[in-house]
Every structure is written in structure tokens, then in C-alpha cells.
Design a protein around this motif. Structure first.
Motif, PDB file in Angstrom:
ATOM      1  N   PHE A  72     -20.330 -92.918 -93.916  1.00 31.89           N
ATOM      2  CA  PHE A  72     -21.713 -93.172 -93.889  1.00 31.89           C
ATOM      3  C   PHE A  72     -22.015 -94.111 -95.058  1.00 31.89           C
ATOM      4  CE2 PHE A  72     -23.072 -89.230 -91.054  1.00 31.89           C
ATOM      5  CZ  PHE A  72     -22.281 -90.066 -89.983  1.00 31.89           C
ATOM      6  N   THR A  73     -21.678 -93.469 -96.269  1.00 31.92           N
ATOM      7  CA  THR A  73     -22.282 -94.210 -97.566  1.00 31.92           C
ATOM      8  C   THR A  73     -22.032 -95.601 -97.837  1.00 31.92           C
ATOM      9  OG1 THR A  73     -22.105 -91.718 -98.159  1.00 31.92           O
ATOM     10  CG2 THR A  73     -22.343 -93.738 -99.839  1.00 31.92           C
ATOM     11  N   PHE A  75     -21.082 -97.411 -95.002  1.00 35.49           N
ATOM     12  CA  PHE A  75     -21.666 -98.242 -94.431  1.00 35.49           C
ATOM     13  C   PHE A  75     -22.972 -98.552 -94.714  1.00 35.49           C
ATOM     14  CE2 PHE A  75     -24.609 -98.233 -90.502  1.00 35.49           C
ATOM     15  CZ  PHE A  75     -24.339 -99.041 -90.041  1.00 35.49           C
ATOM     16  N   VAL A  76     -23.828 -97.684 -95.316  1.00 34.84           N
ATOM     17  CA  VAL A  76     -25.095 -98.073 -95.766  1.00 34.84           C
ATOM     18  C   VAL A  76     -25.256 -99.105 -96.903  1.00 34.84           C
ATOM     19  CG1 VAL A  76     -27.122 -96.954 -96.735  1.00 34.84           C
ATOM     20  CG2 VAL A  76     -26.111 -95.940 -94.936  1.00 34.84           C
ATOM     21  N   LEU A  79     -24.505-102.504 -95.459  1.00 35.60           N
ATOM     22  CA  LEU A  79     -25.573-102.931 -94.757  1.00 35.60           C
ATOM     23  C   LEU A  79     -26.515-103.379 -95.740  1.00 35.60           C
ATOM     24  CD1 LEU A  79     -26.962-102.795 -91.573  1.00 35.60           C
ATOM     25  CD2 LEU A  79     -28.335-100.972 -92.690  1.00 35.60           C
ATOM     26  N   PHE A  80     -26.755-102.817 -96.819  1.00 37.93           N
ATOM     27  CA  PHE A  80     -28.020-103.111 -97.815  1.00 37.93           C
ATOM     28  C   PHE A  80     -27.460-104.465 -98.455  1.00 37.93           C
ATOM     29  CE2 PHE A  80     -29.026-103.129-102.301  1.00 37.93           C
ATOM     30  CZ  PHE A  80     -30.440-103.350-102.210  1.00 37.93           C
ATOM     31  N   LEU A  82     -25.643-106.785 -97.297  1.00 37.13           N
ATOM     32  CA  LEU A  82     -25.640-107.661 -96.261  1.00 37.13           C
ATOM     33  C   LEU A  82     -26.962-108.287 -96.314  1.00 37.13           C
ATOM     34  CD1 LEU A  82     -23.161-106.781 -93.453  1.00 37.13           C
ATOM     35  CD2 LEU A  82     -22.920-108.715 -94.863  1.00 37.13           C
ATOM     36  N   VAL A  83     -28.098-107.203 -96.186  1.00 34.39           N
ATOM     37  CA  VAL A  83     -29.305-107.615 -96.171  1.00 34.39           C
ATOM     38  C   VAL A  83     -29.828-108.545 -97.421  1.00 34.39           C
ATOM     39  CG1 VAL A  83     -31.643-106.764 -96.301  1.00 34.39           C
ATOM     40  CG2 VAL A  83     -29.897-105.710 -94.491  1.00 34.39           C
ATOM     41  N   LEU A  84     -29.285-108.181 -98.507  1.00 28.59           N
ATOM     42  CA  LEU A  84     -29.591-108.774 -99.760  1.00 28.59           C
ATOM     43  C   LEU A  84     -29.000-110.198 -99.547  1.00 28.59           C
ATOM     44  CD1 LEU A  84     -30.732-108.128-102.332  1.00 28.59           C
ATOM     45  CD2 LEU A  84     -28.631-107.814-103.335  1.00 28.59           C
ATOM     46  N   VAL A  86     -28.290-112.117 -96.854  1.00 22.45           N
ATOM     47  CA  VAL A  86     -28.911-112.839 -96.146  1.00 22.45           C
ATOM     48  C   VAL A  86     -30.263-113.152 -96.566  1.00 22.45           C
ATOM     49  CG1 VAL A  86     -30.046-112.552 -93.508  1.00 22.45           C
ATOM     50  CG2 VAL A  86     -27.743-111.951 -93.968  1.00 22.45           C
TER      51      VAL A  86
END
Lengths: 94, 535, 205
Positions: A72-73, A75-76, A79-80, A82-84, A86
Motif C-alpha cells: 500500500f505504502t 503504491f501511494v 502515485l504521488f 507520478l502526480v508530481l 505529470v
């Protein structure tokens, strides 16, 4: 639900982990006064990343708990990041 | 169930707990009662927001001032948007059917945290009340539901309660998400491995992750807007060096995944309904599961397609456009699966089936027009026109709304232990469906012609399309009234039924009593088969 | 069991409770994550102003608070070990230490903020508005991020006081300590955030 057997961390281990964290903090402060230019932010973030990982793995028991939490950790965090990444498609090329 | 049954099988509607009367509902931690609390709350606010929508369409029936001026119109589309998005469709299916059926469908007695579940509803109600105070103190907000900077901290209208209320509603959403993820991980019945779990719980699981990981983004964004308005921090204010486009980034980093919060559980419900009314195994179970997870994940990285004309860099435009086309693929996979499920099935033409198939129809129109908006060149032409309004109503209302109605008619007998009047239900569907198409299809045309959104007035050449559209709105509201009156009446006076499985479904909720007892099961079921094993 | 009333048994699942806490921590990470994203964007656009702004902050107080939080993180982790071994007194001692350290952190923060606010260095303050856009953004983010972080410290302290009482009353003990464990997780989250805030604001070079 059954109460699973828990790993108990000894006080000594805690103190060792704390010692490492404090040393890393000192290194981080010391590095700031060196002239590393653009690298200095990178180094500061790397040290912070290592400290965060130590807190997660030992203090937050990821090492001993169900592997699910580690998944989970990670993955999170991915995700963060990747958002940064993009978001900077916009700001890097504006 | 009937009053004569033994006390062991008292339905959740009738048992007497610590509290009597209405307190027995608003203080009950039973997941089914909490689900119904959400349903009733949504019914009230859906009606309110639908009336606002109708009033807007009446204003647009002719150019110029018809029944309201520009400021009222601005307030109306803002409040309509805030209520519909934050109070109705975002909680939507998870809060009502997720709460009611997730534990039953995975063979559990309740959700993982029942008290937190009730608290979510209370936080939801508090959020609604805070949002509503904006109407009584200092005038309705007029920013649109998107609260774009810098207008949201410059307008004299009272946006603070709306911002703060939406922030509180976010908490409710996060808590529901946490509850569902833990429930799915920890409380599946023995034998129910991940790939024996029905599809509705699967989509709820994917949705719950989006709720957990996207909602805090809107939370902090709204909080910063509040701070900007009250303290003048400068983070979004161009006069102080802030970048208003960064506000749009943050807003859509939540609000695009929120679209998937809205639609994914709807897709799950449709995936439950079609196999039952085709009496056939779902086509491509794993493809649906994996495409749900893919939608939830890729959906995080497409937010920029709401901002193609905002002034982002060229590379960002290409990236977001490309990712937008990628996210269309898993949705298309699902449509293929649904249609293939019906192929050569023995179709049972009942109300839920009508809703489900019309869902596929409107969802496809919504999805394909989404590609028109996702490609850069056409987007510039139709951005902020009625084309966009039509597109997202096809997705949000056509997608979530139709699947919500499908789910409501499908699970109604299980929830209330009574059957609705099928003739009225079908009539309501037919009127609503025709009204829906008459209302929104002309908007695509108006948008391509160049009619902008969010204006109370328009040029005379748009008159024809607007008349048709407004008449469609009246027809659709008439349909909605037929449906609501029929369901409300049937929930009290409809034909009683204790048939455990009126449609011949194969998932676990059809093995409990109708309506279910307090803890759903006398004995937790042991799952050996995959779902949808029709013989 | 009487089926005719609300369930009286309590469904206990410590592992589930812990999972719920982790999920909540993820929402917090994303919440702060977005603040870090804003920081990244504005620093990228105003590197000079962020450098000069960082010079205005007191590295000593920042380092001191880092050390305080790291020690408090260790003590709360040790109180979990203590309760797992059934040593109630030690657990209370470690928890009390953590609480005290949290309070010291807040006092430092108060002194730090107070000095700045006195000179008009706060959002909307006159001295700040005279400086350039980049500096306004730096201090805007500084106050927002360390402010929200301080709010989490306060919430953490409230949780510590509650758990402290629960341990004293033997409601939290050797075989049922998920409250302490989850409070600990929450506190480590507060620590994690600070580990990044510290170099990003105090150690800009």
C-alpha cells in the motif's frame, strides 16, 4: 478474528534507530554549508527520504507487519510521485 | 417481513433497538439503516437541485430575461452543481447501495466500522447544513461548483460556507472509503477469494481507494481557498504571485478521479444486473475487474483535460490528451462485456433491465463525446460551451443517475420487502428516458454552434434548440416524479413479498431474508462457487 | 443472543483497525503531498526568493524541533514495546515523555512564529507585502504547511492524553493495545511530514 502474534522491538533497537536518525539529521544540516550547487536540494531530499524510510520500516513496523501495508505504502508514494511528475509537464515547459 | 414471524427473523426495518422511532434510525449503526438514511437525504436534495435545474431550463426557453436575471442564474447553476456533485453523485451509489449491500454481498454482518459509518452520515448531514447556510447568510455563491481562483476569493457573494461545507462532505467520503476497503479486506465470507467476489463489491473497492487518495486533495484545496479569502495567503492569488492555474490543477487532481468515484460503482451495479436479467454468466469477469482497477488508476493522470484552454504548456496538453484516450479503453472494454453478456441470454424484460440497457446507450454517447473533448483541436472549439454541459450530464446523470435507478429498482424488493408497481415503473422509465434525450441531445448541437455555458442569455439563433431542450427538461422532470412517487408509495403500500430471490440472482444478497434481518445472516455463508454461475 | 435489538457483542479486529489507520495516514500523506506539490511548483518558479526566504528562518530552532520530534517518535514506539511486554508504568512514562516533547515542540513553534509576526512577517502583514511575490509565496507556504503540521501535533497530543487515561484505567493493556498502536502510527506520520518540511524550509541552499 484471531490476534496474531506480534513482534516486539527491544528498547535497544529503538535507540539505535533513533541514533541513526539523529546522525542523518546532523549530516543533512552539515551538508547545507557545503557548496554543492544544484545537488544540495537533491542530497537533502535523499537524506530525508532515507530518514522517512527508516521511520516507516522500524518505527511504523512495516518490517514486521503484514506485507500488505508495505505494498500500500509504496503504491501511494508512487502515485504521488507520478502526480508530481505529470504536473511538471506543465510547469517545466511553460 | 410480516409481523407474525418469530422474533428471530425480524427485519432490519422493524426491529426495536435502544432508541425508538426516528432516533432508532438516525442513531442506528446498522449498515442497512445507514444506507437508507443516505437514500432519503439524497432524495430530498436531489429534488431540490432538480428543481433548480428545471428553473434554469425555463429561463433558457427564450432569449433575454424570462424568469430570472443573471445573478440569480449564476447562483442557481452554482448551487445546482454543488448539491448534485458533492451531495448526490459523489456519495451516490457507494453511500446508499454500497452501505446496504457490500456487507451482504461478501457475506458479512456489517461493515468493519459501524459507528464510523453512522458518523459518516452525520458528517454528511453537517456538511449539507453548512453548505445550505450560504443561502441564508449573505447571498448564494456564484462561482460555479468549481470555485475557480481568483474569482472565488474576490466575489462579494458568500462562498465561505459552500467551500467549508464541501470540505466537510469530503471527510464523510473519506471515512466511507476507509470503511469499505477494510471491510473488503477483512470481512469476506470464508471461501470468497478475491476473484470470487461479485463485481459490485469490486467496483466499490476500487472506488474506495479513489475516495481515500483523491478526496484529501480537494480538502486541502478548498481549505487553502478559505485561507486565501480570509487571510490573503497569496498561494492562488496572481496579485500576490500565486498561480491560479495551479488551483485548477489541484481542483481537477481530485475532481477528475471523482468522476470515477461517481461512475465506477454504477458500472458495478450494471454488471450485477445484466447477468441476472440475461440468466447468463457475466462475460469476461476478470476483464471487468481489471478494467475497473485500471480506470481507477489511470483516472488520476488525466485531470489536465479540463484545462486545455487555461494556458498550460504545450507538452502538458499532449500528455493529458494522450492519457485521456488511454482511459477510454477500459470503459470500452466494459461496454463490450455488457453487450456480450446479453448475447444469446434469456432476457427478462423488467424495469431494472430497461434502466441497465439505457444506461449503456447514454453512457456510450457520453463516452464518445468525451473523446471529442479529449482531443485538443476539437476541445478548443467546444470548450465551455453547451457541448460540455451535455457531455457531462450524459456521463454523470446518464451514467450515475441511470445506474442508480437501475440499482434501486433491482434491489428495491430486497430493501423494502415490497414490490413496486411495474407498470408505473416502466412508464416512468420511458418518460424519463425520452425527456433525458430531448433535454441533452440538442445541447450538443447548440454547443457545436457556439452557445457558451453559464450564461442566462443567448443569441436568437440558438432559440430553436433551447426550446426543444427546455421542453425535454419538463418531460424528464415529469418522468422523475412518476418514478419517485411510484417508489415512495410502493415502499409503504406495495405488494408485500418475502421471496428471497425474485429475479433469480446468484449473488449472496439473494440468499438472505427479504428484507434482511439485523445482522443479515444466522450463519455466515461458506462460498464455494464463483459469482454468476448460471446453470 | 437477543436478535430483536441492536447488536450487543463488539466485533473486534485489531488488524482491521490498524488497516483503517494506515488508510487514514494515506489520506494525510496525500493532503500534505499536495502542499509539497505547491511548494515544488512555486520554488521552481521563484528559486532566488525561496533561497533568501530560507535564510530568514532559524536553522537552530528547526534542527532542535527535528531532534525533539525524532526523540518523541522513538519514545512513543518504545511505549508500544512496553505495553506489549505488559509494563504499564514504563509505557506511561514513555507516553508522558512523548507528550512533553510535543508540547516543547509547540512552544518552540510559538516563539518562532511570534518573532516573525512581531516584525510583520505574516500573510497580509505589511513587512511581507513590501517584499517580492516569491517571498510572499515562501512565507505563505511556510505558515500554511507548518501551521497545518502544528494542528496535527495538537490532535496528536489530544490522542496521547486519551490513550494515557485508557492505559491508566487498564482499558488499553498487554492484549488490547490497538489504540496506542494507532496513535503511535499517527505520531510517526507527523514526524514523517516534518522530516521533509525541515530541509525544504530551513536548509535551502
Amino acid at each position: 478474528m484471531s490476534q496474531e502474534k506480534h513482534h516486539i522491538m527491544s528498547y535497544t533497537t529503538h535507540l539505535i534507530v533513533l541514533g541513526v536518525l539523529l546522525i542523518l539529521t546532523a549530516v543533512s544540516v552539515a551538508v547545507t554549508s557545503l557548496e554543492l550547487g544544484a545537488l544540495s536540494t537533491l542530497v537533502a531530499m535523499l537524506i530525508a527520504g532515507v530518514k522517512a524510510a527508516i521511520v516507516l520500516v522500524w518505527f511504523m513496523h512495516l518490517k514486521f507487519d503484514n506485507k500488505l501495508y508495505t505494498i500500500f505504502t509504496v503504491f501511494v508514494l508512487v502515485l504521488f510521485l507520478l502526480v508530481l511528475y505529470v504536473t511538471f509537464f506543465d510547469y517545466s515547459y511553460r | 417481513m410480516s409481523e407474525t414471524t418469530s422474533s428471530k427473523h425480524v427485519s432490519f426495518l422493524q426491529y426495536k433497538g435502544k432508541y425508538k422511532g426516528i432516533l432508532g434510525w438516525i442513531l442506528s449503526t446498522d449498515h442497512k439503516r445507514v444506507g437508507l438514511l443516505y437514500l432519503y437525504t439524497m432524495l430530498v436534495f436531489f429534488s431540490l437541485a432538480a428543481i433548480l435545474g428545471l428553473l434554469m431550463k425555463l429561463q433558457l426557453i427564450a432569449p433575454g430575461y424570462t424568469i430570472m436575471g443573471p445573478q440569480t442564474y449564476n447562483a442557481m447553476f452554482t448551487v445546482h452543481g454543488i448539491i448534485m456533485i458533492f451531495i448526490i453523485v459523489v456519495p451516490g451509489l457507494p453511500a446508499v447501495f454500497g452501505n446496504f449491500f457490500l456487507p451482504i454481498m461478501i457475506g458479512a454482518k456489517d461493515v468493519a466500522f459501524p459507528r464510523l459509518n453512522l458518523a459518516s452520515w452525520w458528517i454528511y448531514v453537517i456538511g449539507i447544513l453548512v453548505v445550505l447556510t450560504s443561502q441564508f447568510v449573505g447571498g448564494w455563491p456564484d462561482t460555479g461548483w468549481t470555485f475557480y481562483a481568483p474569482y472565488s476569493f474576490q466575489t462579494p457573494a458568500n462562498v465561505l460556507p459552500a467551500l467549508f461545507g464541501a470540505f466537510i462532505l469530503g471527510f464523510s467520503s473519506i471515512l466511507t472509503g476507509i470503511n469499505f476497503v477494510v471491510t473488503v479486506h477483512r470481512m469476506r465470507a470464508p471461501g470468497m477469494s478475491w476473484f470470487k467476489m461479485p463485481l459490485f463489491p469490486w467496483t466499490l473497492y476500487a472506488t474506495a481507494w479513489v475516495q481515500i487518495l483523491a478526496t484529501p486533495v480537494i480538502g486541502i484545496t478548498l481549505l487553502l481557498t478559505v485561507m486565501e479569502r480570509v487571510l490573503g495567503v497569496g498561494v492562488f492569488d496572481p496579485a500576490l504571485g500565486g498561480d491560479p492555474i495551479l488551483y485548477q490543477h489541484l481542483f481537477w487532481i481530485y475532481s477528475h478521479p471523482a468522476v470515477y468515484i461517481m461512475i465506477l460503482p454504477g458500472m458495478g451495479a450494471i454488471s450485477e444486473i445484466l447477468p441476472v436479467f440475461s440468466q447468463k454468466r457475466i462475460y469476461g469477469y476478470k476483464a471487468i475487474v481489471l478494467s475497473s482497477l485500471a480506470i481507477a488508476f489511470v483516472g488520476y493522470f488525466v485531470w489536465g483535460h479540463h484545462m486545455f484552454t487555461s494556458g498550460m504548456s504545450g507538452r502538458a496538453l499532449y500528455a493529458f490528451s494522450f492519457l485521456t484516450f488511454i482511459v477510454a479503453i477500459p470503459s470500452a472494454i466494459k461496454v463490450f462485456n455488457w453487450v456480450s453478456t446479453m448475447y444469446k441470454g434469456s432476457l427478462n424484460l423488467q424495469t431494472p433491465f430497461y434502466w441497465a440497457t439505457s444506461f449503456i446507450f447514454v453512457f456510450m454517447i457520453g463516452g464518445l463525446t468525451g473523446l471529442v473533448l479529449g482531443s485538443l483541436a476539437t476541445n478548443v472549439h467546444v470548450h465551455d460551451t453547451h457541448f460540455v454541459v451535455a457531455h457531462f450530464h450524459f456521463i454523470v446523470f446518464g451514467g450515475t443517475g441511470f445506474s442508480f435507478m437501475a440499482a434501486l429498482h433491482y434491489w428495491f424488493p430486497k430493501m423494502f420487502g415490497r414490490m413496486y408497481d411495474a407498470n408505473w415503473a416502466n412508464t416512468g422509465w420511458a418518460v424519463f428516458f425520452s425527456g433525458f434525450l430531448t433535454l441533452y441531445l440538442p445541447m450538443f448541437y447548440l454547443g457545436i454552434q457556439g452557445m457558451p455555458r453559464r450564461y442566462y442569455d443567448y443569441l436568437p439563433e440558438f432559440h430553436g434548440g433551447n426550446i426543444i431542450s427546455s421542453l425535454g427538461a419538463i418531460l424528464m422532470i415529469a418522468g422523475a416524479m412518476i418514478i419517485i412517487v411510484n417508489l415512495v408509495r410502493s415502499s409503504r403500500h406495495g405488494q408485500k413479498t418475502s421471496d428471497k430471490n425474485p429475479w433469480g440472482g446468484r449473488t449472496l444478497e439473494w440468499e438472505t431474508d427479504t428484507p434482511p434481518t439485523l445482522e443479515n445472516w444466522d450463519e455466515i455463508p461458506n462460498v464455494t462457487e464463483e459469482p454468476y454461475e448460471y446453470k | 443472543m437477543e436478535k430483536n435489538s441492536e447488536p450487543t457483542h463488539v466485533h473486534r479486529d485489531d488488524e482491521g483497525d490498524k488497516m483503517g489507520m494506515w488508510l487514514f495516514i494515506f489520506t494525510e500523506l496525500l493532503l500534505f503531498g499536495m502542499l509539497f506539490l505547491m511548494y515544488a511548483v512555486y520554488r521552481y518558479r521563484n528559486p532566488e526568493a525561496f533561497y533568501l526566504g530560507g535564510k530568514e528562518l532559524d536553522v537552530f530552532i528547526g534542527t532542535l524541533n527535528t531532534v525533539i520530534l525524532l526523540i518523541s517518535s522513538a519514545t512513543v514506539a518504545m511505549s508500544i514495546s512496553a505495553i506489549q511486554k505488559g509494563r504499564k508504568k514504563q509505557a506511561l512514562l514513555f507516553l508522558g515523555t512523548t507528550l512533553t516533547l510535543a508540547l516543547v515542540f509547540l512552544v518552540n513553534k510559538y516563539l518562532e512564529w511570534g518573532a516573525k509576526i512581531e516584525y510583520g512577517f505574516y500573510p497580509g502583514g505589511e513587512a511581507l507585502l513590501e517584499l517580492g511575490h516569491g517571498t510572499i509565496l515562501f512565507f505563505g507556504l511556510y505558515y500554511v504547511m507548518s501551521g497545518i503540521h502544528a494542528l496535527h501535533i495538537i490532535i496528536g497530543m489530544a490522542l496521547f492524553i486519551y490513550v494515557f487515561q485508557q492505559i491508566r484505567k487498564e482499558k488499553v493493556h498487554q492484549t488490547d493495545y490497538v489504540w496506542l498502536e494507532n496513535t503511535g502510527l499517527y505520531w510517526h506520520l507527523v514526524d514523517l511530514i516534518w522530516i521533509f518540511l525541515f530541509p525544504l524550509f530551513y536548509l535551502i541552499h
